[in-house]
Motif scaffolding. Sequence first.
Motif, PDB file in Angstrom:
ATOM      1  N   GLU A 241      14.038   3.895  -8.173  1.00  0.00           N
ATOM      2  CA  GLU A 241      14.902   4.238  -7.042  1.00  0.00           C
ATOM      3  C   GLU A 241      14.104   4.471  -5.759  1.00  0.00           C
ATOM      4  O   GLU A 241      14.664   4.430  -4.667  1.00  0.00           O
ATOM      5  CB  GLU A 241      15.715   5.483  -7.377  1.00  0.00           C
ATOM      6  N   LEU A 242      12.802   4.757  -5.914  1.00  0.00           N
ATOM      7  CA  LEU A 242      11.951   5.008  -4.745  1.00  0.00           C
ATOM      8  C   LEU A 242      11.458   3.721  -4.084  1.00  0.00           C
ATOM      9  O   LEU A 242      10.927   3.775  -2.978  1.00  0.00           O
ATOM     10  CB  LEU A 242      10.742   5.855  -5.146  1.00  0.00           C
ATOM     11  N   LYS A 243      11.610   2.605  -4.761  1.00  0.00           N
ATOM     12  CA  LYS A 243      11.096   1.345  -4.222  1.00  0.00           C
ATOM     13  C   LYS A 243      11.920   0.890  -3.026  1.00  0.00           C
ATOM     14  O   LYS A 243      13.146   1.012  -2.998  1.00  0.00           O
ATOM     15  CB  LYS A 243      11.111   0.265  -5.298  1.00  0.00           C
ATOM     16  N   LEU A 244      11.211   0.361  -2.030  1.00  0.00           N
ATOM     17  CA  LEU A 244      11.841  -0.114  -0.810  1.00  0.00           C
ATOM     18  C   LEU A 244      11.892  -1.634  -0.795  1.00  0.00           C
ATOM     19  O   LEU A 244      11.018  -2.304  -1.354  1.00  0.00           O
ATOM     20  CB  LEU A 244      11.066   0.380   0.415  1.00  0.00           C
ATOM     21  N   HIS A 245      12.895  -2.166  -0.140  1.00  0.00           N
ATOM     22  CA  HIS A 245      13.010  -3.613   0.012  1.00  0.00           C
ATOM     23  C   HIS A 245      12.095  -4.100   1.133  1.00  0.00           C
ATOM     24  O   HIS A 245      11.683  -3.324   2.010  1.00  0.00           O
ATOM     25  CB  HIS A 245      14.466  -4.005   0.308  1.00  0.00           C
TER      26      HIS A 245
ATOM     27  N   PHE B  26       4.417   9.893  -7.763  1.00  0.00           N
ATOM     28  CA  PHE B  26       5.561  10.239  -8.621  1.00  0.00           C
ATOM     29  C   PHE B  26       5.402   9.747 -10.058  1.00  0.00           C
ATOM     30  O   PHE B  26       6.356   9.865 -10.842  1.00  0.00           O
ATOM     31  CB  PHE B  26       6.845   9.654  -8.020  1.00  0.00           C
ATOM     32  N   SER B  27       4.238   9.212 -10.419  1.00  0.00           N
ATOM     33  CA  SER B  27       4.070   8.647 -11.772  1.00  0.00           C
ATOM     34  C   SER B  27       4.225   9.703 -12.860  1.00  0.00           C
ATOM     35  O   SER B  27       4.785   9.425 -13.927  1.00  0.00           O
ATOM     36  CB  SER B  27       2.693   7.981 -11.895  1.00  0.00           C
ATOM     37  N   ASP B  28       3.743  10.919 -12.626  1.00  0.00           N
ATOM     38  CA  ASP B  28       3.844  11.986 -13.624  1.00  0.00           C
ATOM     39  C   ASP B  28       4.907  13.021 -13.279  1.00  0.00           C
ATOM     40  O   ASP B  28       4.989  14.067 -13.933  1.00  0.00           O
ATOM     41  CB  ASP B  28       2.486  12.688 -13.776  1.00  0.00           C
ATOM     42  N   LYS B  29       5.722  12.739 -12.263  1.00  0.00           N
ATOM     43  CA  LYS B  29       6.744  13.698 -11.847  1.00  0.00           C
ATOM     44  C   LYS B  29       8.153  13.187 -12.081  1.00  0.00           C
ATOM     45  O   LYS B  29       9.095  13.985 -12.123  1.00  0.00           O
ATOM     46  CB  LYS B  29       6.566  14.029 -10.354  1.00  0.00           C
ATOM     47  N   ARG B  30       8.298  11.882 -12.210  1.00  0.00           N
ATOM     48  CA  ARG B  30       9.635  11.309 -12.393  1.00  0.00           C
ATOM     49  C   ARG B  30       9.614  10.255 -13.485  1.00  0.00           C
ATOM     50  O   ARG B  30       8.569   9.704 -13.823  1.00  0.00           O
ATOM     51  CB  ARG B  30      10.134  10.685 -11.084  1.00  0.00           C
TER      52      ARG B  30
ATOM     53  N   GLU C 203      13.832   6.770 -12.239  1.00  0.00           N
ATOM     54  CA  GLU C 203      13.780   7.458 -10.953  1.00  0.00           C
ATOM     55  C   GLU C 203      12.716   6.859 -10.041  1.00  0.00           C
ATOM     56  O   GLU C 203      12.894   6.840  -8.815  1.00  0.00           O
ATOM     57  CB  GLU C 203      13.497   8.942 -11.177  1.00  0.00           C
ATOM     58  N   GLN C 204      11.645   6.363 -10.627  1.00  0.00           N
ATOM     59  CA  GLN C 204      10.612   5.717  -9.813  1.00  0.00           C
ATOM     60  C   GLN C 204      11.110   4.411  -9.215  1.00  0.00           C
ATOM     61  O   GLN C 204      10.728   4.041  -8.100  1.00  0.00           O
ATOM     62  CB  GLN C 204       9.362   5.465 -10.657  1.00  0.00           C
TER      63      GLN C 204
ATOM     64  N   ASP D 223       0.827  -1.207   0.000  1.00  0.00           N
ATOM     65  CA  ASP D 223       0.000   0.000   0.000  1.00  0.00           C
ATOM     66  C   ASP D 223       0.863   1.260   0.000  1.00  0.00           C
ATOM     67  O   ASP D 223       0.584   2.223  -0.732  1.00  0.00           O
ATOM     68  CB  ASP D 223      -0.930   0.002   1.209  1.00  0.00           C
ATOM     69  N   LEU D 224       1.882   1.272   0.825  1.00  0.00           N
ATOM     70  CA  LEU D 224       2.790   2.423   0.853  1.00  0.00           C
ATOM     71  C   LEU D 224       3.548   2.555  -0.465  1.00  0.00           C
ATOM     72  O   LEU D 224       3.715   3.661  -1.000  1.00  0.00           O
ATOM     73  CB  LEU D 224       3.756   2.289   2.025  1.00  0.00           C
ATOM     74  N   GLN D 225       3.993   1.440  -1.006  1.00  0.00           N
ATOM     75  CA  GLN D 225       4.710   1.470  -2.289  1.00  0.00           C
ATOM     76  C   GLN D 225       3.812   2.008  -3.402  1.00  0.00           C
ATOM     77  O   GLN D 225       4.245   2.808  -4.242  1.00  0.00           O
ATOM     78  CB  GLN D 225       5.184   0.048  -2.643  1.00  0.00           C
ATOM     79  N   ASN D 226       2.555   1.595  -3.422  1.00  0.00           N
ATOM     80  CA  ASN D 226       1.634   2.039  -4.464  1.00  0.00           C
ATOM     81  C   ASN D 226       1.320   3.533  -4.360  1.00  0.00           C
ATOM     82  O   ASN D 226       1.221   4.228  -5.377  1.00  0.00           O
ATOM     83  CB  ASN D 226       0.333   1.236  -4.407  1.00  0.00           C
TER      84      ASN D 226
END
Length: 293
Positions: free
Chosen positions: A128-132, A117-121, A125-126, A108-111
């Motif tokens: 890079e925002l993903k968490l393990h 950031f879908s239309d900003k990066r 770059e998107q 949920d947080l990842q989504n």
Amino acid sequence: MGDDLGDEWWLQDVKSDASDVEDEKKKSKTKQIEETPSVQKKAEKRKTLTEKIATPKKKKTTEKVSKIPKQRRETETSTTSPKKRKRKKKTITDVLAASDPKPGCPADLQNSLAQYFSDKRSVIEQEELKLHDSSFVACNDLTHSLSSYLKHICPKWAKIQKQHTEKRSVVLLIVCSSALRAIDLIRQLTTFKGEAKAVKLFAKHIKIEEQVKLLQKGVVHIGVGTPARIGALIHGDGLNLQALRFLVLDWNWRDQKCRRMMDIPEIKLDFIKMFESWILDRCKADQVKIGLF
């Protein structure tokens, strides 16, 4: 002498009278013949005048008669076929109230981050925002209270509490949607925090200078507040994240309008700015663990 007058005078008088009568009859007939067309004309004029005067009366009566069934039809249609009501647009509260509550999960947080950031990066770059998955601790399954949940994700709290000695910093940071919710969460911490000190980090009735002084005076272990004020304190060097080890998000709680923290656009924006600027890199470096309460 009287006998020699010739014609019989009495007969002449009778004839003259008869002829006069006949002449008068002829004259009367001719007068009647002459008068009849004029009388007829006058009668026709009277008829036309009466028709002209009478015709609007007939129209009025016809109009009245024609109006009555229209009114009846309108009443009949109003009784038989009611007016169509406009459908109300569904609001966020209607949708959330109808849906069953589901516990939050790391996806949920990842989504929510990906949608923002879908239309900003760009795509790179998107990524890079993903968490393990290692950046997250167990999430609340809607059976825990706040104290029981914190004991579950942080079983060695007494040891961590004693080791923390830095000022202007906290070990546990709880992010919620409002000041009232923050006060409620601080009350629920009594069985967990022990001798640890908790501080309020929200803007309602508290100036940012006062909060900076509280953080500088002594050691604070737990901070509870809203993302806007927490971000302002970090930006102004009033709050340091060097000792931060746990970030707990008040994810599943809903307000009176059935909205969660991330359903409110202003709070969602403040949280994403704070998270991207100061916490995301520490989570990737495995220095901070995220929990969804």
